[in-house]
Design a protein around this motif. Structure first.
Motif, short mmCIF file in Angstrom:
data_model
loop_
_atom_site.label_atom_id
_atom_site.label_comp_id
_atom_site.label_asym_id
_atom_site.label_seq_id
_atom_site.Cartn_x
_atom_site.Cartn_y
_atom_site.Cartn_z
N GLY A 331 0.81 -1.21 0.00
CA GLY A 331 0.00 0.00 0.00
C GLY A 331 0.84 1.26 0.00
N SER A 332 1.92 1.25 0.79
CA SER A 332 2.79 2.42 0.87
C SER A 332 3.51 2.67 -0.45
CB SER A 332 3.82 2.22 1.99
OG SER A 332 3.18 2.03 3.24
N ALA A 333 4.02 1.60 -1.05
CA ALA A 333 4.71 1.73 -2.34
C ALA A 333 3.76 2.21 -3.43
CB ALA A 333 5.35 0.40 -2.72
N ALA A 334 2.55 1.66 -3.45
CA ALA A 334 1.56 2.07 -4.45
C ALA A 334 1.19 3.53 -4.29
CB ALA A 334 0.32 1.18 -4.36
N GLY A 335 1.18 4.00 -3.03
CA GLY A 335 0.86 5.41 -2.78
C GLY A 335 1.86 6.35 -3.43
N LEU A 336 3.09 5.91 -3.55
CA LEU A 336 4.13 6.75 -4.18
C LEU A 336 3.91 6.90 -5.69
CD1 LEU A 336 7.29 5.30 -2.38
CD2 LEU A 336 6.06 7.42 -1.84
N LEU A 337 3.06 6.07 -6.26
CA LEU A 337 2.76 6.13 -7.70
C LEU A 337 1.41 6.78 -7.98
CD1 LEU A 337 4.02 2.53 -8.46
CD2 LEU A 337 4.99 4.62 -9.47
N PHE A 338 0.75 7.24 -6.95
CA PHE A 338 -0.60 7.79 -7.07
C PHE A 338 -0.52 9.28 -7.43
CE2 PHE A 338 -4.38 9.77 -5.08
CZ PHE A 338 -5.39 8.99 -5.62
N SER A 339 -1.05 9.64 -8.59
CA SER A 339 -0.98 11.04 -9.01
C SER A 339 -2.10 11.38 -9.98
CB SER A 339 0.38 11.33 -9.66
OG SER A 339 0.50 12.71 -9.97
N PRO A 340 -3.36 11.37 -9.50
CA PRO A 340 -4.47 11.72 -10.39
C PRO A 340 -4.47 13.21 -10.71
CG PRO A 340 -5.26 11.42 -8.15
CD PRO A 340 -3.81 11.04 -8.14
N GLU A 341 -5.14 13.57 -11.77
CA GLU A 341 -5.19 14.96 -12.20
C GLU A 341 -5.76 15.86 -11.11
OE1 GLU A 341 -7.09 17.59 -15.90
OE2 GLU A 341 -7.28 15.40 -15.85
N GLY A 342 -5.10 16.99 -10.88
CA GLY A 342 -5.58 17.97 -9.92
C GLY A 342 -5.13 17.76 -8.50
N ASP A 343 -4.44 16.66 -8.21
CA ASP A 343 -3.97 16.37 -6.85
C ASP A 343 -2.51 16.79 -6.74
OD1 ASP A 343 -3.28 15.34 -4.38
OD2 ASP A 343 -4.16 13.36 -4.73
N ALA A 345 -0.60 17.73 -4.17
CA ALA A 345 0.19 17.15 -3.09
C ALA A 345 0.70 15.76 -3.47
CB ALA A 345 -0.63 17.09 -1.80
N SER A 346 -0.15 14.97 -4.06
CA SER A 346 0.26 13.63 -4.49
C SER A 346 1.24 13.70 -5.66
CB SER A 346 -0.96 12.79 -4.90
OG SER A 346 -1.79 12.55 -3.77
N ALA A 347 1.04 14.67 -6.54
CA ALA A 347 1.95 14.84 -7.68
C ALA A 347 3.37 15.14 -7.18
CB ALA A 347 1.46 15.96 -8.58
N GLU A 348 3.47 15.92 -6.11
CA GLU A 348 4.79 16.23 -5.54
C GLU A 348 5.48 14.97 -5.03
OE1 GLU A 348 6.47 18.13 -1.41
OE2 GLU A 348 4.82 19.22 -2.39
N VAL A 349 4.74 14.14 -4.30
CA VAL A 349 5.29 12.89 -3.77
C VAL A 349 5.70 11.96 -4.90
CG1 VAL A 349 4.80 10.85 -2.38
CG2 VAL A 349 3.96 13.08 -1.64
N CYS A 350 4.83 11.85 -5.88
CA CYS A 350 5.09 10.96 -7.02
C CYS A 350 6.35 11.39 -7.77
CB CYS A 350 3.88 10.97 -7.95
SG CYS A 350 3.96 9.80 -9.30
N ALA A 351 6.50 12.70 -8.00
CA ALA A 351 7.66 13.21 -8.73
C ALA A 351 8.95 12.98 -7.95
CB ALA A 351 7.47 14.69 -9.03
N PHE A 352 8.88 13.16 -6.64
CA PHE A 352 10.07 12.94 -5.81
C PHE A 352 10.49 11.48 -5.84
CE2 PHE A 352 12.42 12.00 -1.99
CZ PHE A 352 13.25 13.10 -1.82
N ALA A 353 9.51 10.58 -5.73
CA ALA A 353 9.81 9.14 -5.75
C ALA A 353 10.41 8.74 -7.10
CB ALA A 353 8.55 8.33 -5.46
N LYS A 354 9.85 9.29 -8.16
CA LYS A 354 10.37 8.97 -9.50
C LYS A 354 11.82 9.40 -9.65
CE LYS A 354 9.24 9.48 -14.40
NZ LYS A 354 8.29 10.07 -15.38
N LYS A 355 12.17 10.53 -9.06
CA LYS A 355 13.52 11.08 -9.19
C LYS A 355 14.52 10.41 -8.25
CE LYS A 355 16.08 15.47 -9.24
NZ LYS A 355 15.95 16.94 -9.15
N TYR A 356 14.09 10.17 -7.01
CA TYR A 356 15.04 9.71 -5.99
C TYR A 356 14.81 8.27 -5.52
CZ TYR A 356 16.21 14.66 -5.68
OH TYR A 356 16.61 15.95 -5.97
N GLY A 357 13.70 7.66 -5.93
CA GLY A 357 13.43 6.29 -5.54
C GLY A 357 12.45 6.17 -4.38
#
Length: 406
Positions: A331-343, A345-357
């Protein structure tokens, strides 16, 4: 008629708390800044609630209600000064804005009566009682002794699911709200000043209350979020679609049974009640009439992946009691990939995970660096590279069972 003040005329305020106390014989005054809602409450004196399941829609009418303009501090304070009981369901981020009107009401009440005031706090925050109390005391430090002796700040566990209302569902009435049948309201019995309320059906005073706080956050909220994050990865729009997916339901069930064991151990209580609650949650998630979206349930992973929130907080509790937590990692790992349109806060987390792991993202946003950190990172890498969820669950099952001996 006894008077109950409901601070917040939103879906939970109208669709759960207001309904509960109206049906118990209270006249319910709703405080809100939405002038359309306040005006309609005052003109109609009632509103419709639709109790919905996948195959049934029962409309009831909540009566003896009225509206109070939240922008009129004097009017709010007057109502609080004279009520028997009150509650908040306004949103954690808004509590700081209503502390002053509540404080003014307490001040007026102290001058008029020795009768205690109990405030049921229906907010999704561990420690909401101390948080609101602290905000109120900043406004009236001179009444600290009175507040300590005569004002109860009571945590509640809000389990009823209420979806976002569309214009179609409102059917021309801005007060209409859809709710699921579940309607039990556990509250912290020990926090009441004077005797706990005894004349309200479905109000469940319980002590020690930590059991229900953890059950709500680490079971209900956790599994709801996990279902949303995995549902997003599989392209589902609604929670009921996601939980109907066998792989997702399996992950949610395994995470729930882990937390049933952890919450049971933490609170020295039987696990059976918690396992029954887990089954009931998964059944309730299938309610198609609620039409709760994956995007809404998962929204704001910056908050929901926080160190004491629904996933990382649950993971830490499981680790504390040596409960296998592999499915919480999913669940935690999947949350790092969650980035629906307009969100955003989630887009920030997703982008950070994509860049740094995944590991670095969980350390940054979840404040977690425990023994499962590496597994979260590995699952994140698998999911982000397109691995099948079944491959992830197979790996987690092997890990969870590695140390079990007959």
């Amino acid at each position: 008629m006894k008077k109950f003040i409901m601070y917040g005329a939103g879906n939970i305020g109208r669709g759960f708390i207001g309904q509960t106390f109206s049906e118990a014989g209270y006249k319910v005054g709703f405080v809100d800044i939405n002038k359309e809602v306040i005006s309609r409450l005052n003109s109609d004196g009632c509103y419709p609630v639709n109790i919905v399941t996948s195959d049934k829609n029962e409309e009831i009418t909540v009566k003896n209600v009225y509206g109070i303009d939240g922008a009129d501090t004097a009017a709010v304070a007057k109502e609080i000064a004279s009520c028997e009981l009150m509650a908040t369901a306004i949103g954690v981020n808004v509590l700081k804005f209503i502390a002053k009107p509540i404080a003014e009401g307490i001040k007026a009440r102290a001058a008029l009566s020795e009768k205690p005031l109990n405030i049921i706090i229906c907010e999704n925050l561990i420690g909401a009682d101390e948080y609101l109390k602290g905000l109120v005391l900043k406004e009236i430090p001179e009444l600290k002794d009175y507040v300590e002796s005569s004002v109860g700040f009571i945590e509640a566990s809000i389990g009823r699911m209420v979806p976002v209302m569309t214009e179609e569902k409102k059917q021309g009435n801005p007060l209409r709200v859809y709710v699921e049948p579940y309607n039990v309201l556990p509250v912290d019995k020990a926090a009441f000043k004077g005797e706990p309320v005894a004349d309200v059906k479905n109000l469940y005073p319980f002590s020690p209350f930590n059991l229900f706080i953890q059950r709500k956050l680490f079971m209900h909220n956790m599994s709801h979020a996990l279902t949303a994050y995995l549902g997003y990865l599989r392209g589902y729009e609604y929670i009921y679609q996601a939980v109907a997916d066998y792989d997702i339901r399996y992950c949610a069930y395994r995470a729930l049974t882990a937390m049933a064991a952890a919450v049971s151990a933490e609170n020295n209580t039987t696990v059976n009640m918690l396992l029954e609650h887990a089954d009931n949650l998964l059944y309730r998630f299938t309610n198609t009439a609620l039409a709760d979206t994956v995007a809404r349930v998962g929204k704001d992973t910056k908050r929901k992946l926080g160190e004491n929130d629904r996933l990382i907080g649950a993971l830490k509790l499981a680790e504390k009691h040596n409960v296998a937590a592999e499915y919480l990692c999913i669940g935690s790992a999947a949350g790092l990939l969650f980035s629906p349109e307009g969100d955003e806060a989630s887009a920030e987390v997703c982008a950070f995970a994509k860049k740094y792991g995944g590991e670095e993202a969980i350390k940054k946003y979840g404040g977690y660096s425990g023994k499962y950190l590496g597994l979260i990172g590995k699952i994140y890498d698998m999911l982000s590279s397109g691995a099948k969820l079944s491959a992830v669950t197979d790996m987690c099952d092997r890990l969870a069972n590695a140390d079990i001996r007959v």
